[in-house]
Design a protein around this motif. Structure first.
Motif, PDB file in Angstrom:
ATOM      1  N   ARG A  76     -17.057  18.845  15.511  1.00  0.00           N
ATOM      2  CA  ARG A  76     -15.296  18.940  15.117  1.00  0.00           C
ATOM      3  C   ARG A  76     -15.598  17.571  15.954  1.00  0.00           C
ATOM      4  O   ARG A  76     -14.881  16.505  15.185  1.00  0.00           O
ATOM      5  CB  ARG A  76     -15.146  20.359  16.034  1.00  0.00           C
ATOM      6  N   LEU A  77     -15.353  17.433  16.841  1.00  0.00           N
ATOM      7  CA  LEU A  77     -15.647  16.443  17.738  1.00  0.00           C
ATOM      8  C   LEU A  77     -16.152  14.749  17.493  1.00  0.00           C
ATOM      9  O   LEU A  77     -15.025  13.816  17.098  1.00  0.00           O
ATOM     10  CB  LEU A  77     -15.972  16.519  19.267  1.00  0.00           C
ATOM     11  N   TYR A  78     -17.177  14.734  16.820  1.00  0.00           N
ATOM     12  CA  TYR A  78     -18.103  13.971  15.815  1.00  0.00           C
ATOM     13  C   TYR A  78     -17.233  13.604  14.954  1.00  0.00           C
ATOM     14  O   TYR A  78     -16.860  12.269  14.470  1.00  0.00           O
ATOM     15  CB  TYR A  78     -19.165  14.309  15.372  1.00  0.00           C
ATOM     16  N   ALA A  79     -16.632  14.507  14.086  1.00  0.00           N
ATOM     17  CA  ALA A  79     -15.763  13.766  13.234  1.00  0.00           C
ATOM     18  C   ALA A  79     -14.349  13.200  13.333  1.00  0.00           C
ATOM     19  O   ALA A  79     -14.141  12.371  12.786  1.00  0.00           O
ATOM     20  CB  ALA A  79     -15.365  15.340  12.804  1.00  0.00           C
ATOM     21  N   GLN A  80     -13.837  13.765  14.835  1.00  0.00           N
ATOM     22  CA  GLN A  80     -13.158  12.907  14.953  1.00  0.00           C
ATOM     23  C   GLN A  80     -13.008  11.523  15.569  1.00  0.00           C
ATOM     24  O   GLN A  80     -12.811  10.570  15.483  1.00  0.00           O
ATOM     25  CB  GLN A  80     -12.394  13.195  17.120  1.00  0.00           C
TER      26      GLN A  80
ATOM     27  N   GLU B 256     -12.264  15.331  24.456  1.00  0.00           N
ATOM     28  CA  GLU B 256     -13.965  14.497  24.617  1.00  0.00           C
ATOM     29  C   GLU B 256     -14.348  15.720  25.875  1.00  0.00           C
ATOM     30  O   GLU B 256     -15.252  15.846  25.977  1.00  0.00           O
ATOM     31  CB  GLU B 256     -14.379  13.635  24.377  1.00  0.00           C
ATOM     32  N   GLU B 257     -13.237  14.861  27.198  1.00  0.00           N
ATOM     33  CA  GLU B 257     -13.220  15.501  28.770  1.00  0.00           C
ATOM     34  C   GLU B 257     -13.625  17.027  28.679  1.00  0.00           C
ATOM     35  O   GLU B 257     -13.854  17.213  29.381  1.00  0.00           O
ATOM     36  CB  GLU B 257     -12.539  14.931  28.983  1.00  0.00           C
ATOM     37  N   ALA B 258     -12.416  17.041  27.392  1.00  0.00           N
ATOM     38  CA  ALA B 258     -12.027  19.060  28.195  1.00  0.00           C
ATOM     39  C   ALA B 258     -12.948  19.764  27.523  1.00  0.00           C
ATOM     40  O   ALA B 258     -13.327  21.103  27.664  1.00  0.00           O
ATOM     41  CB  ALA B 258     -11.004  19.423  27.445  1.00  0.00           C
ATOM     42  N   GLU B 259     -13.298  19.468  26.280  1.00  0.00           N
ATOM     43  CA  GLU B 259     -14.742  19.936  25.137  1.00  0.00           C
ATOM     44  C   GLU B 259     -16.179  19.302  25.382  1.00  0.00           C
ATOM     45  O   GLU B 259     -16.720  20.795  25.651  1.00  0.00           O
ATOM     46  CB  GLU B 259     -14.184  19.828  23.848  1.00  0.00           C
ATOM     47  N   LEU B 260     -16.498  18.664  25.471  1.00  0.00           N
ATOM     48  CA  LEU B 260     -17.176  17.940  25.272  1.00  0.00           C
ATOM     49  C   LEU B 260     -17.974  18.182  26.666  1.00  0.00           C
ATOM     50  O   LEU B 260     -19.529  18.360  26.326  1.00  0.00           O
ATOM     51  CB  LEU B 260     -17.926  16.356  24.230  1.00  0.00           C
ATOM     52  N   VAL B 261     -17.925  17.152  27.785  1.00  0.00           N
ATOM     53  CA  VAL B 261     -18.246  16.961  29.338  1.00  0.00           C
ATOM     54  C   VAL B 261     -19.096  18.394  29.025  1.00  0.00           C
ATOM     55  O   VAL B 261     -19.696  18.965  29.601  1.00  0.00           O
ATOM     56  CB  VAL B 261     -18.200  16.280  29.581  1.00  0.00           C
TER      57      VAL B 261
ATOM     58  N   LYS C  29     -23.789  22.089  30.449  1.00  0.00           N
ATOM     59  CA  LYS C  29     -24.625  22.934  30.202  1.00  0.00           C
ATOM     60  C   LYS C  29     -25.876  22.807  29.432  1.00  0.00           C
ATOM     61  O   LYS C  29     -26.631  23.556  29.804  1.00  0.00           O
ATOM     62  CB  LYS C  29     -23.496  23.987  29.502  1.00  0.00           C
ATOM     63  N   THR C  30     -25.544  22.265  28.407  1.00  0.00           N
ATOM     64  CA  THR C  30     -26.607  21.792  27.698  1.00  0.00           C
ATOM     65  C   THR C  30     -28.168  20.616  28.179  1.00  0.00           C
ATOM     66  O   THR C  30     -29.139  21.303  28.638  1.00  0.00           O
ATOM     67  CB  THR C  30     -26.613  21.224  26.429  1.00  0.00           C
ATOM     68  N   LEU C  31     -27.170  19.374  28.697  1.00  0.00           N
ATOM     69  CA  LEU C  31     -28.584  19.280  30.085  1.00  0.00           C
ATOM     70  C   LEU C  31     -28.675  19.926  31.284  1.00  0.00           C
ATOM     71  O   LEU C  31     -29.751  19.173  31.501  1.00  0.00           O
ATOM     72  CB  LEU C  31     -28.010  17.376  29.641  1.00  0.00           C
ATOM     73  N   GLY C  32     -28.071  20.141  31.584  1.00  0.00           N
ATOM     74  CA  GLY C  32     -27.988  20.901  32.792  1.00  0.00           C
ATOM     75  C   GLY C  32     -28.261  19.561  34.301  1.00  0.00           C
ATOM     76  O   GLY C  32     -27.724  18.326  33.597  1.00  0.00           O
ATOM     77  N   GLY C  33     -28.765  19.665  35.501  1.00  0.00           N
ATOM     78  CA  GLY C  33     -29.031  18.591  36.489  1.00  0.00           C
ATOM     79  C   GLY C  33     -28.037  18.024  37.254  1.00  0.00           C
ATOM     80  O   GLY C  33     -27.225  18.681  37.359  1.00  0.00           O
TER      81      GLY C  33
END
Length: 767
Positions: A631-635, A681-686, A691-695
Motif C-alpha cells: 500500500r505504501l509503495y503504491a503511494q 512511511e515514518e509511522a508504518e514502514l520504518v 523488525k525485518t532487518l534487525g540490527g
C-alpha cells in the motif's frame, strides 16, 4: 534395434529401477519368512551394482580420474564374501541413484546449445528478379539484399540501406533501443525493433556474429576442466588407506576374515549417500528462494567462487527502458502529455511504446483509442487522439532549430544521464519530451554488500555498454572494477583471466553472456522473464526477478557443502575407527556390518541438517507487513511525478521569469500529498523495516531524510510567505535541494525496504 538403443540411452534409469525393485522384493520375501529367496534376490541386486561399478571403474581408469566407486566395488564384493546380501543390495541402490544424478547433469551439458540453435534464423527473405524469395540462411552470400521485418532477428551481418531501430541487448548488453543510420553495419542476432528494413549481406551466415557466439560457447565448454566431486577427493586418500589396512590385517594374522571385516566397515555410505543428501538439501533450499542449481557439481562450484563478474543490462539493471521523466514545454501538464503519448502508442509495436503505455497506465491515466495512426519510417509515429494531432519521435523530426531552451536542456540531460529522449508534438507545436533510462535494480547495491559478506573477494562489472554508463552503474552498486565496451569474445577472455587467479562466478542474462557463463567456474543466469541461451549455458538460474537471491544461493551452497564435508568426515572418521578395530580382530564382519549401518545413519542425520532453516541475506516480511508495504509503495509511486515536478518548476525560475505562482501551487501539493506520504512511511514502514532487518539502527538514515524533507518543505513555505520577486535564487536553491534529497531518499527506500517485498511491488523499481 530401436528398443535396445533406447534402453542403452536410459541405462541409468534402468539400473536404478532394477536395483530398487530387487531390494523391495527381497524385503517383502524376508517379511514373508522366505529368507533364502530374499537373500538370493538381494545377491542379484548386489551383482547388478557390482557390474555397474566395474564398468564405471574401468572408464575412470581410462580417463585417469579418481573415483569413489573403488570403495563401492570393494564394499559390494566384501558384502558378498561375508554373506551380507541386504547390505550389498542397499549399496547397489545408492550407487544407482548416484549414477542417475550424474546422468541428468550430463544431459544438461548436451542441451546447453539447444536454445542458441533454436533461436538462430533458419531462413532469410532475399530480393531477386521475381521479388522477395525466402531462402535458407546458409544460401545467403555477401552482396545479397535482404528484408528484415519488424520483430525479426537479423539473419546475417550486413549494411543497412535505410535508418532502423534495433534491440541489441542480446549481443551488446545495451538495454535501450539503438538507432542505426543508412550505411551503418548491423550484426546478426539483434532484433529489428522498428519498421521493416533492407540490408545488404556483408558476410555469409557461418561467418556472422551470431554463429561466432555459438562457437564461443562450444569452445568455452570444451576448455572447461571437469570438476572433481567432494566424494572423489576424499576417495583419493580413503581408498588406498582401506586397502593398506585390510592388507596389513591379512598379512599380519593370516586371517582373510579380518581383511573382509575391514572392507565391510569401510562401506562408503557417507560418501555415496550422506554427502549427496546434504548437497541435494542445498539444492532444495536454493529452489525455495527462486534459485535453480543444476546439480551437486554446480553447487560446489558456486560455493567455491571468490571472484564474481556481472553483466550490466538485465542483471544489475532491469534490462528494459523505463520512463524516467516527463518534461513539458508549458502548454500541457506532464500527465496530459503522457496521456496523449500513451494513447497514440497503443497502436505502435515500437520497443518504447510498451514503456510509454505502461507508465501512463501506472499513473492512472485514462487512455483513448487513437485514430488515423501512421508511422513515419525512421522518424516516429503520428495520429489523432481526442481530436488533437499527436506526433512522437526523434528530435530531428519534431524539434525546430534553434531548439527552445527547455529542449536544449533535455538534450544535455539525456547525454549526461545516458538516457533516451522521445519528443512529443501536439497540434503542430512541440509540447514536451519523455526521458527513458535502464534503471539500476533497487536490490543490486544490497546484493553486492551481501555477496562480500558471503565471502566474495572481488566483484567486476563486464558489459558491452558504453564506459560512462557502465562506470555510473558500477559506482552505484559498489563494484571493484569496470570493464566496458566488451564484446562476447572479450568477455570470455576476461573470465578466463580471472579464473586463472581464483574461482569465478559469472552472472548474466543475454546471448552475449553465454560464452562467459560456460567458461566461468559457475555461471549464473537471470531467467525470470523467460528462458534464454544464458539459462541453458549456466550452472545456476535465478527464476525470480531479483538479484539479491544470488547472495542467498551462495550462502546456501556454502552451508550445504560445509555440512556435506562434516557428514563425510564424521562418517568416514567413525568408519576409520571401526576399520582399525576390525583389523585388530575386535570387530567381526557381522558386527562390523551392524556398526556400519549405525555410522551411516549418523552421517545421514548430519547431512539432513542442511534442510533446516539458516541465516539468509534476503530478509522476509510477514504477510501483514507485505500488505502494508505494498500500500505504501503504491503511494510512493503516485508521488513520483510530483518529485519530478519540483525540478521542472525550479528549471523554469530565472531572473527574467520570477513568477512564484507555480511554486505556490507546487508547495500546496507537497504539503498535502508528499508530507502525508512521508509521515505515513515514518509511522508504518520504518517499524516494519526495523523488525525485518534487525540490527542496531537499520532505519536511521531513512528517518533522517524524512525529517530533512519536512524541514525543506517548511523552509520553502517560509520563503514564499515572506519572499518578493528578488528571492528567486533562494527558491531555486530550496527546490533543487529538496529534489536531490527526495531522489536519494526514494533510492534508499527502494533499496532498503520496497525491494524486500515479493513481486509485483519489487518487480521494477526505478532509481
Amino acid at each position: 534395434m530401436r528398443l535396445p538403443h533406447l534402453v542403452w540411452q536410459r541405462r541409468e534409469v534402468v539400473l536404478f529401477a532394477a536395483a530398487a525393485l530387487l531390494l523391495a522384493i527381497g524385503g517383502l520375501l524376508w517379511l514373508m519368512d522366505a529368507r533364502t529367496a530374499a537373500t538370493a534376490v538381494w545377491v542379484a541386486a548386489t551383482l547388478i551394482g557390482l557390474a555397474h561399478s566395474t564398468v564405471t571403474l574401468v572408464a575412470a581408469a581410462r580417463r585417469r580420474q579418481p573415483s569413489v566407486d573403488v570403495i563401492a566395488w570393494l564394499a559390494l564384493a566384501g558384502a558378498l564374501v561375508v554373506g551380507e546380501a541386504f547390505a550389498g543390495a542397499v549399496i547397489a541402490v545408492m550407487l544407482a541413484s548416484g549414477a542417475l544424478l550424474e546422468a541428468r547433469a550430463a544431459a544438461r551439458a548436451r542441451r546447453e546449445l539447444s536454445l542458441l540453435a533454436a533461436r538462430a534464423p533458419r531462413t532469410a527473405r532475399r530480393y531477386g528478379p521475381d521479388g522477395l524469395v525466402e531462402v535458407a540462411v546458409g544460401e545467403v552470400v555477401p552482396g545479397d539484399r535482404l528484408l528484415v521485418g519488424s520483430g525479426e532477428i537479423v539473419p546475417v551481418d550486413g549494411r543497412l540501406l535505410g535508418a532502423a531501430t534495433f534491440d541489441e541487448s542480446a549481443l551488446s548488453g545495451e538495454g535501450l533501443p539503438v538507432e542505426r543510420r543508412a550505411g551503418e553495419d548491423v550484426r546478426s542476432g539483434v532484433i529489428n525493433a522498428g519498421h521493416p528494413v533492407d540490408l545488404v549481406a556483408t558476410v555469409p551466415a557461418a561467418a556472422s556474429t551470431y554463429a561466432g557466439v555459438v562457437r564461443l560457447v562450444e569452445q568455452a565448454q570444451a576448455d572447461s576442466a571437469p570438476f572433481v566431486r567432494t566424494a572423489d577427493r576424499v576417495a583419493v586418500a580413503f581408498v588406498p588407506l582401506t586397502l593398506i589396512l585390510a592388507g596389513v590385517a591379512w598379512a599380519a594374522t593370516g586371517e582373510a576374515v579380518r581383511a573382509v571385516a575391514v572392507l565391510v566397515v569401510a562401506t562408503p555410505c557417507p560418501l555415496l549417500l550422506a554427502a549427496p543428501i546434504a548437497i541435494m538439501s542445498g539444492l532444495s533450499r536454493a529452489a525455495r528462494v527462486g534459485v535453480v542449481i543444476k546439480g551437486g557439481a554446480s553447487l560446489e562450484r558456486l560455493a567455491a567462487g571468490r571472484v564474481l563478474l556481472f553483466d550490466k543490462t538485465g542483471t544489475l539493471t532491469h534490462g528494459r527502458p523505463t520512463l524516467a521523466d516527463v518534461v513539458t514545454a508549458g502548454r500541457l501538464d506532464a500527465d496530459e502529455l503522457l496521456r496523449l503519448a500513451g494513447s497514440l502508442d497503443q497502436a505502435s509495436a515500437h520497443v518504447l511504446a510498451a514503456a510509454i503505455v505502461s507508465a501512463a497506465r501506472g499513473r492512472g491515466l485514462m487512455l483513448q483509442a487513437p485514430d488515423e495512426v501512421r508511422e513515419e519510417h525512421g522518424y516516429g509515429l503520428r495520429g489523432v487522439v481526442d481530436g488533437r494531432e499527436v506526433r512522437l519521435g526523434k528530435a530531428s523530426w519534431l524539434v525546430p532549430e534553434p531548439a527552445p531552451a527547455w529542449a536544449q536542456r533535455v538534450r544535455h540531460r539525456a547525454d549526461l544521464d545516458g538516457s533516451l529522449a522521445v519528443y512529443v508534438a501536439v497540434d503542430g507545436e512541440l509540447a514536451g519530451a519523455l526521458l527513458f533510462e535502464d534503471p539500476v535494480r533497487a536490490d543490486a547495491p544490497r546484493m553486492v554488500r551481501a555477496l562480500r559478506a558471503a565471502g566474495i573477494k572481488r566483484i567486476v562489472l563486464v558489459t558491452g555498454d558504453r564506459a560512462e554508463i557502465a562506470e555510473t552503474v558500477g559506482r552505484i552498486v559498489g563494484v571493484d572494477a569496470v570493464e566496458a565496451d566488451r564484446d562476447p569474445a572479450e568477455k570470455l577472455a576476461i573470465v578466463k583471466a580471472e579464473q586463472a587467479a581464483a574461482p569465478t562466478i559469472m552472472v548474466g542474462d543475454g546471448i552475449n553472456d553465454a560464452p562467459a557463463l560456460a567458461a566461468a567456474g559457475a555461471g549464473v543466469a537471470l531467467a525470470a522473464r523467460g528462458a534464454t541461451a544464458s539459462a541453458e549455458a549456466a550452472d545456476v538460474v535465478l527464476t525470480v526477478d531479483r538479484v539479491d537471491a544470488l547472495a542467498d544461493a551462495i550462502l546456501i551452497s556454502r552451508r550445504a557443502r560445509r555440512i556435506a564435508w562434516q557428514a563425510v568426515f564424521a562418517g568416514m572418521g567413525l568408519a576409520l575407527a571401526a576399520m582399525v578395530a576390525a583389523a585388530a580382530g575386535l570387530l567381526p564382519p557381522a558386527a562390523g556390518a551392524t556398526l556400519q549401518e549405525i555410522i551411516d545413519v549418523a552421517a545421514i542425520g548430519i547431512a539432513l541438517t542442511a534442510l533446516l532453516p539458516a541465516r539468509a541475506y534476503t530478509a522476509a516480511m510477514t504477510p501483514a507487513d507485505v500488505a502494508t508495504a505494498r500500500r505504501l509503495y503504491a503511494q510512493h509511486e503516485s508521488v513520483r511525478p510530483l518529485v519530478e515536478q519540483i525540478r521542472a518548476v525550479a528549471d523554469d525560475l530565472s531572473p527574467t521569469h520570477r513568477d512564484a505562482e507555480p511554486v505556490r501551487e507546487l508547495l500546496g501539493r507537497l504539503e498535502s500529498d508528499l508530507l502525508a506520504h512521508e509521515r505515513a512511511e515514518e509511522a508504518e514502514l520504518v517499524p516494519i523495516l526495523a523488525k525485518t532487518l534487525g540490527g542496531a539502527d537499520p532505519t536511521g538514515a531513512i528517518s533522517r531524510t524524512h525529517a530533512e524533507i519536512e524541514h525543506y518543505v517548511r523552509r520553502l513555505r517560509r520563503a514564499l510567505d515572506g519572499a518578493g520577486t528578488a528571492e528567486v535564487t533562494d527558491l531555486r536553491r530550496l527546490l533543487y535541494g529538496l529534489y536531490a534529497i527526495l531522489r536519494l531518499h526514494n533510492a534508499q527506500e527502494e533499496e532498503a525496504a520496497f525491494s524486500l517485498v515479493p513481486e509485483p511491488v519489487a518487480k521494477a523499481p526505478r532509481r
